[in-house]
Design a protein around this motif. Sequence first.
Motif, short mmCIF file in Angstrom:
data_model
loop_
_atom_site.label_atom_id
_atom_site.label_comp_id
_atom_site.label_asym_id
_atom_site.label_seq_id
_atom_site.Cartn_x
_atom_site.Cartn_y
_atom_site.Cartn_z
N VAL A 67 0.83 -1.20 0.00
CA VAL A 67 0.00 0.00 0.00
C VAL A 67 0.87 1.25 0.00
N GLN A 68 1.91 1.25 0.83
CA GLN A 68 2.80 2.40 0.89
C GLN A 68 3.48 2.64 -0.46
N ASP A 73 4.43 5.77 -5.09
CA ASP A 73 4.71 5.82 -6.53
C ASP A 73 3.55 6.39 -7.33
N ARG A 74 2.45 6.67 -6.65
CA ARG A 74 1.26 7.25 -7.29
C ARG A 74 0.82 6.40 -8.48
N VAL A 75 0.73 5.09 -8.24
CA VAL A 75 0.26 4.21 -9.31
C VAL A 75 -1.21 4.49 -9.57
N ILE A 110 -6.86 5.45 -5.49
CA ILE A 110 -6.26 4.33 -6.23
C ILE A 110 -7.23 3.15 -6.17
N PRO A 111 -7.81 2.75 -7.29
CA PRO A 111 -8.69 1.58 -7.28
C PRO A 111 -7.90 0.29 -7.18
N LEU A 253 5.89 -3.85 -10.61
CA LEU A 253 5.47 -2.51 -10.99
C LEU A 253 5.52 -2.44 -12.51
N VAL A 254 4.36 -2.22 -13.12
CA VAL A 254 4.24 -2.26 -14.58
C VAL A 254 3.98 -0.85 -15.10
#
Length: 446
Positions: A67-68, A73-75, A110-111, A253-254
Amino acid sequence: MTVFVALLGEDAPDAVVRVHSLEMSNFRFLHAADIHLDSPLRGLEGHDRQIADRIRSAPRAALENLVQRAVGDRVHFVVIAGDLYDGSWKDYRTGLFFAEQMSRLREAEIPVFLLYGNHDAESQITKPLQLPENVKVFPSRSPGTFTLYDHGVALHGQSFKTRAVTEDLVPDYPSPRSGLFNIGVLHTGLGGMDGHDDYAPCTVPELAAKGYDYWALGHIHRRQILQERPWIVFPGNLQGRHARETGPKGAFLVSVNGGEVEAASPVNLDVVRFTVLAVAVPGADTMDEVVEAVRGAAGAAAAEAEGRLLVCRVRLTGRSPIHSQLVSENDHLLAEARSATLGLGDEMVWIERILVETKPPMDPAALARRKDALGDLLRMLREAPHDTALVDDLKSDVGVLATRLPHEVGEGVEEAALRAALDGDTTALIQETAPYLLARLTAEDS
């Protein structure tokens, strides 16, 4: 950031949703799976209490790290591809903890797209809680599609309705949405990889032929990229839970740029790391030398753990002059090794177990030729698996003891002799106990 999410599938026909011609945007997402939150870990009884508590709480801490990382990273969204939970909860605290973490992502807009696998199938969870509205759960009766129009993304997936889904789910997944970046989310054994149960069986060529851009898979606990273009990825489990789940653990991370995967990078989110250390001790003449060799190997491994608690299973190898002592005094050796590694840092290293796989300096064939009690014993042990009376006695005596053990004791047993006893494998039981018996006798003889 405002995101519109639509569900297609069992709850809405395709005709209800207008198809937009969208220009692909750039976005990033985290792909995780197999979190096994609050897994009832076994085999911690011999550990220090603080160490055991840290291992037991590690899946929660790893989820907090996920979660952090998503917030930091503001995904744009998070995908969890099955086995969030390990099974039905003992109480509501497990669900409440997950809901609290998802609320942190909701605050960051963030969904989360959640698919249930074999451990947390619809039939397994008896105390469900309503999750925050940013968590979208894939349906179980048939595949569903969530669409993020702001980013030009369609996510397709089907949760498990029951624990053992033995049919191939991929043929029923919808065709890729034109003009969108298509992600397939699936919990699958993919042919029984790595010894996992082959739930929702399918193949890599079958997944590639579906026409999706990225397959976010779960169930296999080893991170691996099976193919690129289309990308077919297992992130592995978020946190290792025992000595068979070694190495870095986390998520992927994509990054997507113009409708193409620009990078799929592993991110390490584990807080406890497991490793197996092979330590060769052929020249060690004393127990102290063996302990020092273990300490050196553990120290080198700890340097790569980046401050995490490193739990080590040690395999001692080589033909050792003190082989008998290593076998017969394993408990003492383990205690000495644990004490020695305390100096490597504040609880940075914990020796979980030491497997003595050394060999005696004298060849067993030479020992069997000895004209004394030890030679007689070795010859008897070699013939024991073919001694019908002895085998029958073992089955009777050991079998009765094995049936009296609580069921939970037998689950996940790794010690070879005990495993053989529980399985009723008398040949393996003799083979596993013979070296220990010989080592005890030769140690006393020397």
